[in-house]
Design a protein around this motif. Structure first.
Motif, PDB file in Angstrom:
ATOM      1  N   VAL A  94       0.719  -1.329  -0.143  1.00  0.00           N
ATOM      2  CA  VAL A  94      -0.047  -0.056   0.005  1.00  0.00           C
ATOM      3  C   VAL A  94       0.863   1.453   0.080  1.00  0.00           C
ATOM      4  O   VAL A  94       0.117   2.476  -0.048  1.00  0.00           O
ATOM      5  N   CYS A  95       2.280   1.228  -0.065  1.00  0.00           N
ATOM      6  CA  CYS A  95       2.900   2.452   0.330  1.00  0.00           C
ATOM      7  C   CYS A  95       3.155   3.421  -0.796  1.00  0.00           C
ATOM      8  O   CYS A  95       3.538   4.664  -0.598  1.00  0.00           O
ATOM      9  N   LYS A  96       2.526   2.923  -1.992  1.00  0.00           N
ATOM     10  CA  LYS A  96       2.690   3.999  -3.152  1.00  0.00           C
ATOM     11  C   LYS A  96       1.383   4.821  -2.869  1.00  0.00           C
ATOM     12  O   LYS A  96       1.328   6.171  -3.660  1.00  0.00           O
ATOM     13  N   SER A  97       0.350   4.568  -2.275  1.00  0.00           N
ATOM     14  CA  SER A  97      -0.867   5.430  -2.073  1.00  0.00           C
ATOM     15  C   SER A  97      -1.111   6.009  -0.468  1.00  0.00           C
ATOM     16  O   SER A  97      -1.795   6.785  -0.357  1.00  0.00           O
ATOM     17  N   ARG A  98      -0.367   5.104   0.502  1.00  0.00           N
ATOM     18  CA  ARG A  98      -0.725   5.481   1.893  1.00  0.00           C
ATOM     19  C   ARG A  98       0.547   5.388   2.543  1.00  0.00           C
ATOM     20  O   ARG A  98       1.328   4.659   2.267  1.00  0.00           O
ATOM     21  N   ARG A  99       0.520   5.954   3.574  1.00  0.00           N
ATOM     22  CA  ARG A  99       1.732   5.981   4.715  1.00  0.00           C
ATOM     23  C   ARG A  99       1.084   5.913   6.151  1.00  0.00           C
ATOM     24  O   ARG A  99      -0.105   6.376   6.352  1.00  0.00           O
ATOM     25  N   TRP A 100       1.967   5.431   6.851  1.00  0.00           N
ATOM     26  CA  TRP A 100       1.827   5.427   8.379  1.00  0.00           C
ATOM     27  C   TRP A 100       2.639   6.347   9.038  1.00  0.00           C
ATOM     28  O   TRP A 100       3.855   6.356   9.466  1.00  0.00           O
ATOM     29  N   PRO A 101       2.169   7.531   9.479  1.00  0.00           N
ATOM     30  CA  PRO A 101       3.069   8.599  10.417  1.00  0.00           C
ATOM     31  C   PRO A 101       3.229   7.931  11.602  1.00  0.00           C
ATOM     32  O   PRO A 101       2.032   7.210  12.324  1.00  0.00           O
TER      33      PRO A 101
END
Length: 370
Positions: free
Chosen positions: A346-353
């Motif tokens: 999922v890293c190309k569309s979402r990130r975990w701050p």
């Protein structure tokens, strides 16, 4: 070879050349841009008259012809492939500067024990400006001069506190002048940190934790304190990386500061926790590259915190693309296959701050891991 017919007198050729040169936007003008401007029809003698006109302008200091030793002339003709305009003011300044630098290099009273050995080999204005300032300091140095932090000494010698920043590990002039020669020492910018205890007996067997952002630094220090409901004491100290300067132009400063904290706490290992996105993973990659290069052990991922971050799943989109930081192989190496697979999906569309975890959640994850 270019041939011309018809009569064009030399003055007309010179006038045509001057018009070409006056409208030029570059100093170096190829011959193919000059030939169409020469008046008259083709004539076998025109090439010779053109060369004579060029030599005349060179004699007047308006142009320079290529060296006969180089490749700047036609193989089957007598004309140059290009001419170079001479900007009188610019060339005068250049000649004057070279003479000034030569005078400084050859005539300065160089300090005999250090500067005299190499000052005559310096060729640039920057080198000689530094050398003059260093020379003045060494000639006027008092025998009982005390040691100062390098930025304090730099301000005294050069009038700019940052001048020595780029020389703290290499020295000036390829190491010929060291900080010790200038009676100063390297003072790295400190990284903020909070120790679990001032007693090394309580910190020596614990690792360090480096975090990237200020909010998470507060939460991690809170979780690590002895008075936390879950007991704290997971780390000898929590270090605030400040977006970690190991990723910037002077990584050695933050690395040295981190090494100082290792020594002060007696910590055995270092763990890192940051945002779970391409830019966030690039930071520990760069930290480890620099630590290994400087003979230090690499930092480790705080996997318990990364797992807790994914489990809570407070993802967000990107403000701007992080594609240039995306490194799937490094993600696997850093996080391990189990965490990396979830991240890479999922890293190309979402990130975990990293701010997704609170102090209590951080403490709980660390407690479960222990």
């Amino acid at each position: 070879m270019v041939f011309f017919n018809g009569e064009t007198n030399p003055k007309e050729i010179v006038t045509a050349l001057e018009r070409v040169f006056a409208g030029a936007v570059r100093r170096k003008i190829p011959m193919e841009e000059i030939l169409p401007a020469i008046p008259g029809t083709m004539d076998i003698s025109k090439e010779t008259r053109l060369l004579e006109a060029l030599k005349e302008l060179e004699a007047k200091g308006k142009i320079r012809l290529p060296s006969r030793k180089g490749q700047g002339w036609q193989k089957f003709g007598i004309l140059p492939l290009y001419v170079t305009l001479v900007h009188a003011n610019q060339d005068t300044v250049t000649r004057t500067r070279k003479k000034t630098l030569a005078r400084i290099r050859e005539q300065s009273p160089w300090e005999p024990t250090r500067m005299a050995a190499f000052a005559h080999t310096l060729t640039t204005e920057k080198q000689l400006t530094l050398a003059q300032a260093v020379n003045h300091y060494l000639l006027n140095r008092k025998a009982n001069t005390c040691l100062l932090p390098h930025r304090e000494r730099a301000l005294q010698i050069f009038g700019n506190e940052k001048t020595l920043d780029g020389y703290v590990h290499t020295g000036l002039f390829s190491g010929r002048i060291t900080l010790e020669d200038l009676d100063c020492f390297y003072c790295p910018e400190p990284l903020p940190y909070e120790m679990f205890s001032i007693d090394r007996k309580k910190t020596g067997h614990r690792p360090l934790l480096v975090v990237e952002n200020s909010a998470t630094y507060w939460s991690c220090t809170t979780a690590n304190r002895a008075d936390h409901p879950l007991g704290g004491g997971f780390f000898a100290a929590v270090v605030f990386g400040k977006g970690f300067k190991a990723t910037r132009s002077t990584p050695i400063q933050s690395l040295d500061s981190l090494a100082n904290i290792e020594i002060q706490t007696g910590a055995g290992q270092i763990y890192y926790f940051g945002d779970l996105d391409p830019a966030g993973l690039a930071i520990p990659q760069r930290i480890n590259e620099n630590r290994i290069k400087n003979g230090r052990s690499p930092v480790n991922p705080a996997k318990a915190l990364y797992r807790a971050l994914i489990k809570k799943d407070m993802t967000t989109g990107y403000d701007k693309s992080q594609e240039r930081f995306h490194a799937p192989q490094w993600a696997v190496e850093w996080l391990g296959r189990d965490i990396a697979d979830i991240y890479l999906n999922v890293c190309k569309s979402r990130r975990w701050p990293q701010e997704g975890l609170t102090a209590d959640e951080i403490a709980s994850a660390l407690k479960d891991n222990h």
